[in-house]
Design a protein around this motif. Structure first.
Motif, PDB file in Angstrom:
ATOM      1  N   ILE A 239       0.836  -1.203   0.000  1.00  0.00           N
ATOM      2  CA  ILE A 239       0.000   0.000   0.000  1.00  0.00           C
ATOM      3  C   ILE A 239       0.869   1.250   0.000  1.00  0.00           C
ATOM      4  O   ILE A 239       0.550   2.251  -0.650  1.00  0.00           O
ATOM      5  CB  ILE A 239      -0.959  -0.027   1.211  1.00  0.00           C
ATOM      6  CG1 ILE A 239      -1.985  -1.148   1.032  1.00  0.00           C
ATOM      7  CG2 ILE A 239      -1.670   1.311   1.382  1.00  0.00           C
ATOM      8  CD1 ILE A 239      -2.973  -1.278   2.151  1.00  0.00           C
ATOM      9  N   LYS A 240       1.984   1.215   0.727  1.00  0.00           N
ATOM     10  CA  LYS A 240       2.916   2.349   0.718  1.00  0.00           C
ATOM     11  C   LYS A 240       3.437   2.614  -0.685  1.00  0.00           C
ATOM     12  O   LYS A 240       3.509   3.768  -1.139  1.00  0.00           O
ATOM     13  CB  LYS A 240       4.083   2.081   1.669  1.00  0.00           C
ATOM     14  CG  LYS A 240       3.735   2.175   3.145  1.00  0.00           C
ATOM     15  CD  LYS A 240       4.979   1.920   3.988  1.00  0.00           C
ATOM     16  CE  LYS A 240       4.652   2.020   5.470  1.00  0.00           C
ATOM     17  NZ  LYS A 240       5.844   1.741   6.317  1.00  0.00           N
ATOM     18  N   ARG A 245       3.431   5.684  -5.854  1.00  0.00           N
ATOM     19  CA  ARG A 245       3.207   5.720  -7.299  1.00  0.00           C
ATOM     20  C   ARG A 245       2.091   6.697  -7.650  1.00  0.00           C
ATOM     21  O   ARG A 245       2.195   7.439  -8.635  1.00  0.00           O
ATOM     22  CB  ARG A 245       2.845   4.318  -7.795  1.00  0.00           C
ATOM     23  CG  ARG A 245       4.005   3.318  -7.729  1.00  0.00           C
ATOM     24  CD  ARG A 245       3.522   1.911  -8.037  1.00  0.00           C
ATOM     25  NE  ARG A 245       4.585   0.931  -7.885  1.00  0.00           N
ATOM     26  CZ  ARG A 245       4.413  -0.389  -7.909  1.00  0.00           C
ATOM     27  NH1 ARG A 245       3.181  -0.871  -8.071  1.00  0.00           N
ATOM     28  NH2 ARG A 245       5.425  -1.201  -7.766  1.00  0.00           N
ATOM     29  N   TYR A 246       1.040   6.702  -6.846  1.00  0.00           N
ATOM     30  CA  TYR A 246      -0.081   7.610  -7.086  1.00  0.00           C
ATOM     31  C   TYR A 246       0.361   9.065  -6.914  1.00  0.00           C
ATOM     32  O   TYR A 246      -0.021   9.937  -7.694  1.00  0.00           O
ATOM     33  CB  TYR A 246      -1.227   7.286  -6.130  1.00  0.00           C
ATOM     34  CG  TYR A 246      -2.439   8.160  -6.320  1.00  0.00           C
ATOM     35  CD1 TYR A 246      -3.284   8.004  -7.410  1.00  0.00           C
ATOM     36  CD2 TYR A 246      -2.747   9.145  -5.400  1.00  0.00           C
ATOM     37  CE1 TYR A 246      -4.399   8.791  -7.594  1.00  0.00           C
ATOM     38  CE2 TYR A 246      -3.867   9.960  -5.555  1.00  0.00           C
ATOM     39  CZ  TYR A 246      -4.676   9.772  -6.646  1.00  0.00           C
ATOM     40  OH  TYR A 246      -5.778  10.559  -6.820  1.00  0.00           O
ATOM     41  N   ALA A 247       1.197   9.298  -5.878  1.00  0.00           N
ATOM     42  CA  ALA A 247       1.700  10.654  -5.641  1.00  0.00           C
ATOM     43  C   ALA A 247       2.577  11.136  -6.781  1.00  0.00           C
ATOM     44  O   ALA A 247       2.529  12.298  -7.195  1.00  0.00           O
ATOM     45  CB  ALA A 247       2.465  10.704  -4.316  1.00  0.00           C
TER      46      ALA A 247
END
Length: 251
Positions: A239-240, A245-247
């Motif tokens: 999840i981290k 990756r999303y950031a």
């Protein structure tokens, strides 16, 4: 721990599905109606969620205690049969104890104003509508609900005294940090849940306004179930990485 996290998630789902839909309906329509039977059913499921969560958090602290203070016997002590027994006990007590309160409440005569000044059928706002003697219900609730709430809190506190004592004996700093990180999420959830619960039900009612009661109730019926998955997910490496990756994509 993941076994008990699953049961904690079920308790959180019961909290939100039992209260939030009716609350949103009341907000959108500037009020809502509910029959006495449905109100008592909501009170029962609210009690189940609340009681089960108190007991499950205590069982999870015991799980962390065994894992840190007695790691060589962890697999034997916390086998699948023991976990099932502990979870079943939490749900049985969580169902049985609130049921006594609900049955006694259903025998009250409600002839006063039929407006509950709350966003769900909590016990105290509901009893304010009764024109019968509510002291037996209040006494029963104190005798059953208070130990159900405070005993797990005392148990959690004692287990973490032993846990911290064991952690401090670990010679390396990295070892202490790694061991403490395994129970930091649980401690955070316990702090949020019991902080709002104790301030709402242990602090005298004249210590805060009715609006403050509603805000505190909203914290552990909606905000805490929302935060629990986030808090426990922060230690998950996958999840981290997904957050990173999303950031990066946003940037």
């Amino acid at each position: 721990m993941f076994f008990f996290l699953g049961h904690l998630s079920i308790s959180d789902i019961m909290f939100t599905t039992n209260i939030v839909p009716k609350m949103l309906h009341a907000i959108m329509n500037e009020g809502s109606t509910i029959s006495l039977l449905r109100c008592l059913v909501q009170l029962q499921f609210f009690g189940i969620s609340l009681a089960a969560q108190c007991l499950l958090l205590a069982v999870m602290s015991y799980d962390r205690y065994v894992a840190i203070c007695n790691p060589l016997h962890y697999v034997y002590i916390m086998g699948i049969h023991r976990c099932v027994q502990l979870a079943a006990t939490c749900w049985f007590l969580g169902f049985a104890i609130p049921l006594v309160t609900v049955i006694m409440t259903s025998k009250q005569d409600f002839c006063g104003p039929r407006i509950i000044d709350h966003f769900f059928c909590d016990l105290v706002p509901l009893l304010k509508l009764s024109c019968s003697d509510t002291s037996p219900v209040i006494l029963e609730n104190i005798l059953l609900a208070t130990p159900l709430t405070l005993c797990p809190l005392v148990f959690i506190s004692v287990t973490y005294v032993y846990i911290f004592t064991t952690i401090l004996k670990i010679p390396s700093t990295s070892g202490r940090q790694k061991t403490f990180s395994t129970c930091s999420s649980h401690l955070t959830v316990v702090g949020i849940f019991y902080g709002t619960l104790v301030s709402l039900y242990v602090v005298p009612s004249d210590g805060h306004s009715l609006n403050a009661n509603k805000v505190l109730s909203l914290l552990y019926t909606f905000v805490t179930p929302l935060l629990n998955p986030i808090i426990y997910s922060l230690r998950n490496k996958e999840i981290k990485l997904a957050f990173k990756r999303y950031a990066l994509k946003i940037k």
